[in-house]
Write an enzyme that holds these catalytic residues in place. Structure first.
Site, short mmCIF file in Angstrom:
data_model
loop_
_atom_site.label_atom_id
_atom_site.label_comp_id
_atom_site.label_asym_id
_atom_site.label_seq_id
_atom_site.Cartn_x
_atom_site.Cartn_y
_atom_site.Cartn_z
N SER A 120 0.84 -1.19 0.00
CA SER A 120 0.00 0.00 0.00
C SER A 120 0.88 1.25 0.00
O SER A 120 1.91 1.30 0.68
CB SER A 120 -0.89 0.03 1.25
OG SER A 120 -1.76 -1.08 1.28
N CYS A 289 -7.02 -2.78 7.94
CA CYS A 289 -5.85 -3.17 7.16
C CYS A 289 -4.92 -4.02 8.01
O CYS A 289 -4.56 -3.64 9.13
CB CYS A 289 -5.10 -1.93 6.67
SG CYS A 289 -3.71 -2.31 5.57
N ASP A 334 -8.47 -4.15 3.60
CA ASP A 334 -7.28 -4.36 2.78
C ASP A 334 -6.41 -5.32 3.58
O ASP A 334 -5.63 -4.89 4.43
CB ASP A 334 -6.57 -3.04 2.51
CG ASP A 334 -5.31 -3.21 1.67
OD1 ASP A 334 -5.11 -4.30 1.10
OD2 ASP A 334 -4.51 -2.25 1.58
N TRP A 336 -4.12 -9.18 3.96
CA TRP A 336 -3.25 -10.13 3.27
C TRP A 336 -3.08 -11.36 4.15
O TRP A 336 -3.25 -11.31 5.36
CB TRP A 336 -1.88 -9.50 2.98
CG TRP A 336 -1.17 -9.03 4.20
CD1 TRP A 336 -0.38 -9.77 5.05
CD2 TRP A 336 -1.19 -7.69 4.76
NE1 TRP A 336 0.09 -8.99 6.07
CE2 TRP A 336 -0.39 -7.73 5.93
CE3 TRP A 336 -1.82 -6.51 4.36
CZ2 TRP A 336 -0.20 -6.59 6.70
CZ3 TRP A 336 -1.60 -5.40 5.14
CH2 TRP A 336 -0.80 -5.43 6.30
#
Length: 339
Positions: A120, A289, A334, A336
């Site tokens: 990001s 995030c 967002d 991962w």
């Protein structure tokens, strides 16, 4: 493992009509080939283990490899326990089974092409027109397999680059709603841990820039989590300055500072349920995030707990409300997957 010197130069050719992902028809050093074109740390698949078994010269090695690559339930369980969970790579297995006479060309064919690493952007083009920043944690830890250390490919590469170096990169718009609201007066609740704070720095820089030019901005509430305030409190000076200037409401969770209790961002959300609920009622967008396996489900549960506490709704109604927030792009993630 293959008896090749670092400076050995080879030339690759494509057989058939396949699309090449490696440099072909030109001389390339083995070091360049292995460091810039292929993934060496991917987890070995069962199909790849079957190929290793075919090249094993020792009956014992062949038998052990075959037991990991079978299609029966016992083989699948053995594979999950001994290969998948500890993330054992092809190189790991080749070192463990020295009688496997795998040709170097076959080895290359088994490797995945080196994938881009996505980060990001942690800066705002309003504040920095010609500069962008990323926030990267260097991964260098004992490997889960127990074999040496696991070093992040891109993070280690960037960490080794001296100031002023050039890197190959590209900017990609993922088409995600994970971006500041169009209306800067819209309240935002930002939740991130570690480098998950990265995109929020860009959000805050934008709002600070607008505020400095007398634009009206909405409340910005950030829940930031890290282990210790003196070790990994990223952007501390900037965040505390935003708080002093009225751009930000900052709530930190330092999970390792109190040996009696680990405190995470989800705990802080519940502690500040009144403020969280007030901002949501005022139309706040919630941004999350971080790690999909830890922060994402925990934060969703905490936001759901706030809703249940304030409304008395059931679990089913809470889930429906959370899904509706996401559909209306007022709950945006967002995340991962950690390795």
């Amino acid at each position: 493992r293959f008896g090749l010197d670092d400076d050995t130069v080879i030339r690759l050719r494509v057989q058939g009509k396949g699309r090449a992902t490696l440099p072909t028809d030109r001389a390339v050093s083995v070091t360049t080939l292995l460091s810039e074109y292929v993934e060496l740390q991917d987890v070995t698949t069962q199909d790849q283990i079957a190929v290793l078994a075919e090249h094993a010269q020792s009956p014992s090695d062949r038998s052990q490899l075959s037991s990991l690559s079978g299609e029966d339930d016992d083989s699948r369980k053995l594979y999950r326990d001994e290969i998948l969970r500890p993330r054992v790579s092809l190189v790991d297995l080749l070192e463990e089974y020295p009688t496997c006479s795998l040709p170097f060309g076959v080895f290359l064919e088994m490797l995945s092409p080196l994938r881009p690493r996505y980060y990001s952007i942690s800066s705002s083009p309003l504040k920095y027109r010609n500069i962008l920043s990323i926030t990267v944690a260097v991964l260098d830890e004992p490997a889960r397999s127990g074999r040496g250390r696991f070093r992040g490919v891109c993070s280690s590469f960037l960490a080794a680059k001296p100031k002023g170096s050039s890197v190959h990169a590209f900017v990609r718009d993922p088409g995600s709603p994970f971006r500041p609201p169009r209306n800067p007066r819209t309240p935002v609740i930002m939740i991130g841990a570690g480098t998950g704070v990265a995109p929020f720095m860009g959000f805050l820089q934008e709002r600070a820039w607008l505020k400095s030019r007398d634009y009206s901005i909405g409340p910005s509430l950030l829940f930031f989590g890290c282990r210790r305030s003196e070790a990994d409190y990223y952007y501390r000076d900037e965040l505390e300055e935003y708080e002093r200037s009225g751009v930000l409401e900052l709530v930190c969770a330092f999970s390792r500072e109190d040996p009696q209790r680990k405190v995470y961002v989800q705990h802080r959300i519940c502690e500040r349920a009144d403020r969280v609920w007030q901002l949501i009622q005022e139309g706040a967008v919630v941004y999350v995030c971080g790690d999909a396996n830890s922060i994402s489900p925990s934060v969703r549960s905490a936001i759901g707990s706030v809703f249940r506490e304030k409304t008395g709704c059931t679990d089913a109604q809470t889930e429906e409300w959370l899904n509706d927030l996401a559909i209306r792009q007022r709950y945006v993630t967002d995340v991962w997957a950690s390795k």
